[in-house]
Design an enzyme around this catalytic site. Structure first.
Site, PDB file in Angstrom:
ATOM      1  N   LYS A 141       0.890  -1.136   0.638  1.00  0.00           N
ATOM      2  CA  LYS A 141      -0.135   0.216  -0.098  1.00  0.00           C
ATOM      3  C   LYS A 141       0.542   1.053   0.026  1.00  0.00           C
ATOM      4  O   LYS A 141       2.082   1.532   0.703  1.00  0.00           O
ATOM      5  CB  LYS A 141      -0.662   0.065   1.086  1.00  0.00           C
ATOM      6  CG  LYS A 141      -1.628   1.455   0.723  1.00  0.00           C
ATOM      7  CD  LYS A 141      -2.766   0.975   2.450  1.00  0.00           C
ATOM      8  CE  LYS A 141      -3.809   2.198   2.238  1.00  0.00           C
ATOM      9  NZ  LYS A 141      -4.450   1.961   3.488  1.00  0.00           N
ATOM     10  N   ARG A 167     -10.362   9.864   1.883  1.00  0.00           N
ATOM     11  CA  ARG A 167     -10.431  10.279   3.038  1.00  0.00           C
ATOM     12  C   ARG A 167     -11.836  10.842   3.081  1.00  0.00           C
ATOM     13  O   ARG A 167     -11.909  12.062   4.209  1.00  0.00           O
ATOM     14  CB  ARG A 167      -8.877  10.883   3.058  1.00  0.00           C
ATOM     15  CG  ARG A 167      -8.284   9.756   2.859  1.00  0.00           C
ATOM     16  CD  ARG A 167      -6.191  10.549   3.233  1.00  0.00           C
ATOM     17  NE  ARG A 167      -5.716   8.933   2.914  1.00  0.00           N
ATOM     18  CZ  ARG A 167      -4.436   9.541   2.506  1.00  0.00           C
ATOM     19  NH1 ARG A 167      -3.926  10.981   2.523  1.00  0.00           N
ATOM     20  NH2 ARG A 167      -3.857   8.053   2.642  1.00  0.00           N
ATOM     21  N   LYS A 209       0.743   9.970   5.361  1.00  0.00           N
ATOM     22  CA  LYS A 209       1.009   8.869   6.822  1.00  0.00           C
ATOM     23  C   LYS A 209       2.730   7.950   5.606  1.00  0.00           C
ATOM     24  O   LYS A 209       2.769   6.872   5.774  1.00  0.00           O
ATOM     25  CB  LYS A 209      -0.557   8.385   5.775  1.00  0.00           C
ATOM     26  CG  LYS A 209      -1.063   8.313   6.803  1.00  0.00           C
ATOM     27  CD  LYS A 209      -2.335   7.344   6.167  1.00  0.00           C
ATOM     28  CE  LYS A 209      -3.406   8.412   6.706  1.00  0.00           C
ATOM     29  NZ  LYS A 209      -4.872   7.042   6.731  1.00  0.00           N
ATOM     30  N   GLU A 259       7.463  -6.771   0.691  1.00  0.00           N
ATOM     31  CA  GLU A 259       6.664  -6.685   2.042  1.00  0.00           C
ATOM     32  C   GLU A 259       5.470  -7.737   1.830  1.00  0.00           C
ATOM     33  O   GLU A 259       5.246  -8.226   2.468  1.00  0.00           O
ATOM     34  CB  GLU A 259       5.963  -5.261   1.861  1.00  0.00           C
ATOM     35  CG  GLU A 259       6.674  -4.613   2.124  1.00  0.00           C
ATOM     36  CD  GLU A 259       6.561  -4.178   3.571  1.00  0.00           C
ATOM     37  OE1 GLU A 259       5.692  -4.768   4.515  1.00  0.00           O
ATOM     38  OE2 GLU A 259       7.343  -3.185   4.503  1.00  0.00           O
ATOM     39  N   LYS A 318      -1.825  -1.486  -4.186  1.00  0.00           N
ATOM     40  CA  LYS A 318      -2.899  -0.244  -3.872  1.00  0.00           C
ATOM     41  C   LYS A 318      -1.784   0.565  -4.278  1.00  0.00           C
ATOM     42  O   LYS A 318      -1.274   1.448  -3.313  1.00  0.00           O
ATOM     43  CB  LYS A 318      -3.916  -0.104  -2.091  1.00  0.00           C
ATOM     44  CG  LYS A 318      -4.892   0.255  -2.927  1.00  0.00           C
ATOM     45  CD  LYS A 318      -5.077   1.207  -1.163  1.00  0.00           C
ATOM     46  CE  LYS A 318      -6.518   2.093  -1.189  1.00  0.00           C
ATOM     47  NZ  LYS A 318      -6.804   2.028   0.080  1.00  0.00           N
ATOM     48  N   SER A 330     -10.487   5.289  -4.851  1.00  0.00           N
ATOM     49  CA  SER A 330     -10.945   6.576  -5.194  1.00  0.00           C
ATOM     50  C   SER A 330     -10.542   7.460  -6.149  1.00  0.00           C
ATOM     51  O   SER A 330     -11.650   7.777  -7.059  1.00  0.00           O
ATOM     52  CB  SER A 330     -11.156   7.077  -4.242  1.00  0.00           C
ATOM     53  OG  SER A 330     -10.268   7.303  -3.255  1.00  0.00           O
ATOM     54  N   TYR A 350     -14.858   0.975  -7.165  1.00  0.00           N
ATOM     55  CA  TYR A 350     -15.917   1.811  -7.118  1.00  0.00           C
ATOM     56  C   TYR A 350     -16.667   1.328  -8.222  1.00  0.00           C
ATOM     57  O   TYR A 350     -17.685   1.288  -8.134  1.00  0.00           O
ATOM     58  CB  TYR A 350     -15.716   2.602  -7.074  1.00  0.00           C
ATOM     59  CG  TYR A 350     -15.228   2.559  -5.558  1.00  0.00           C
ATOM     60  CD1 TYR A 350     -15.732   2.858  -4.460  1.00  0.00           C
ATOM     61  CD2 TYR A 350     -13.704   3.307  -5.925  1.00  0.00           C
ATOM     62  CE1 TYR A 350     -15.232   3.229  -2.764  1.00  0.00           C
ATOM     63  CE2 TYR A 350     -12.300   3.531  -4.533  1.00  0.00           C
ATOM     64  CZ  TYR A 350     -13.430   3.335  -3.237  1.00  0.00           C
ATOM     65  OH  TYR A 350     -12.872   3.417  -2.027  1.00  0.00           O
TER      66      TYR A 350
END
Length: 331
Positions: free
Chosen positions: A196, A206, A224, A240, A255, A281, A320
């Protein structure tokens, strides 16, 4: 005689093209991300995500039935938590009567065959908008993992089929697996957000949850980037993903999607578990905005992007567009 091989013979018409097509899509390739709000008969459109709504549990259940009838078999659910319930511990995240827990129970009661994968991260519950507990000016890794285990076990108790940790804490998959097993939920799976990235494509999401990092009276990271990945890195994503599989992940996720198809293929080649890709998104919002202005053909771009994600190696696409794409495929 030149040329003996003519690639165009296999492109002459749609019937031939369909016979030799290397990648196909079906509604069961999609997972639909859903936003849940408190109340009854609540349906609020998210301004930056045309056609996507925060719904109360009663309306969420109706939509779940609708998308199941279209052939979609998985939902990834997120909750919009009231500000009064947020703190730096995230304790509302494992409230057995919390919004997420009630939503899981309602969905599984109404549509038992729908696979429910609730989000596991503290940002919707944090007064600071971060994915974990803030201490000494940063997100504290190990205490956050302890909170995530409580959260995941509460999801399993509510009936979740998989938990979906999106936090990017080190070692959290192992801790979740140990915690779920100790609580008797050996058959609840883990779909880990393994690669991610700290991406600007998450903005509309968000907005939907009010989960962006916030300024505070204490030292808090402004973004972040201390836990989500640097988008300049490729090898790190493979590392990872492999670590998460070793720790017990049943699926791994990359992602965002379209801008990271090289990572999707690298991870697919490296692991022996299904790879999920989140078509996020911002990617959704850009297509909607361009289509509204007549700059792009909405359905053609939607299907091309989803096909490219599948071609790159996705076993499951969280998007979505899931409902719209399923309707397109079911024509």
């Amino acid at each position: 005689m030149f040329p003996l091989q003519r690639g165009r013979r296999l492109r002459l018409n749609e019937s031939i093209r369909s016979l030799v097509r290397e990648t196909t899509l079906s509604p069961s390739d999609f997972m639909f991300p859903m936003f849940i709000a408190e109340g009854e008969n609540v349906k609020i459109e998210i301004p930056s995500m045309v056609g996507i709504y925060r719904r109360s549990i009663d309306l969420t259940v109706e939509e779940v039935k609708e998308i199941f009838a279209l052939g979609i078999r998985a939902v990834n659910i997120y909750v919009k938590v009231d500000e009064s319930l947020k703190d730096n511990t995230g304790k509302e995240a494992w409230n057995p009567e919390g919004l997420m827990q009630r939503a899981i129970k309602a969905i599984k009661a109404a549509c038992p065959e729908m696979i429910v994968m609730p989000d596991v991260a503290l940002d919707p519950y944090s007064i600071y908008g971060h994915d974990g507990i803030i201490a000494n000016g940063d997100v504290e890794n190990d205490s956050t993992n302890e909170a995530l285990v409580k959260m995941a076990v509460s999801h399993a108790q509510a009936g979740a089929d998989f938990v979906a940790p999106s936090d990017m804490m080190d070692g959290r998959v192992l801790r979740l697996r140990q915690g779920l097993d100790a609580a008797g939920y050996q058959n609840v799976g883990i779909m880990s957000y393994s690669a991610k990235y700290a991406s600007a494509f998450y903005g509309p999401f968000r907005d939907a949850l009010g989960s962006a990092p916030k300024e505070a009276e204490i030292a808090v990271p402004k973004d972040k980037k201390t836990y989500q990945m640097d988008y300049a890195n490729r090898i790190e994503a493979i590392k990872e993903a492999l670590m998460d599989v070793e720790e017990g992940a049943d699926m791994v996720m990359v992602k965002p999607g379209i801008a990271y198809l090289d990572i999707v293929r690298e991870v697919k080649n490296a692991v022996n578990v299904p790879v999920t890709v989140f078509h996020v998104s911002g990617e959704y919002a850009m297509i909607k905005a361009a289509a509204e202005r007549g700059w792009l053909d909405h359905d053609k771009i939607m299907m091309e992007q989803l096909m490219c994600i599948k071609r790159a190696g996705a076993s499951l696409i969280s998007t979505y567009f899931a409902k719209e794409a399923a309707r397109f495929l079911n024509k």
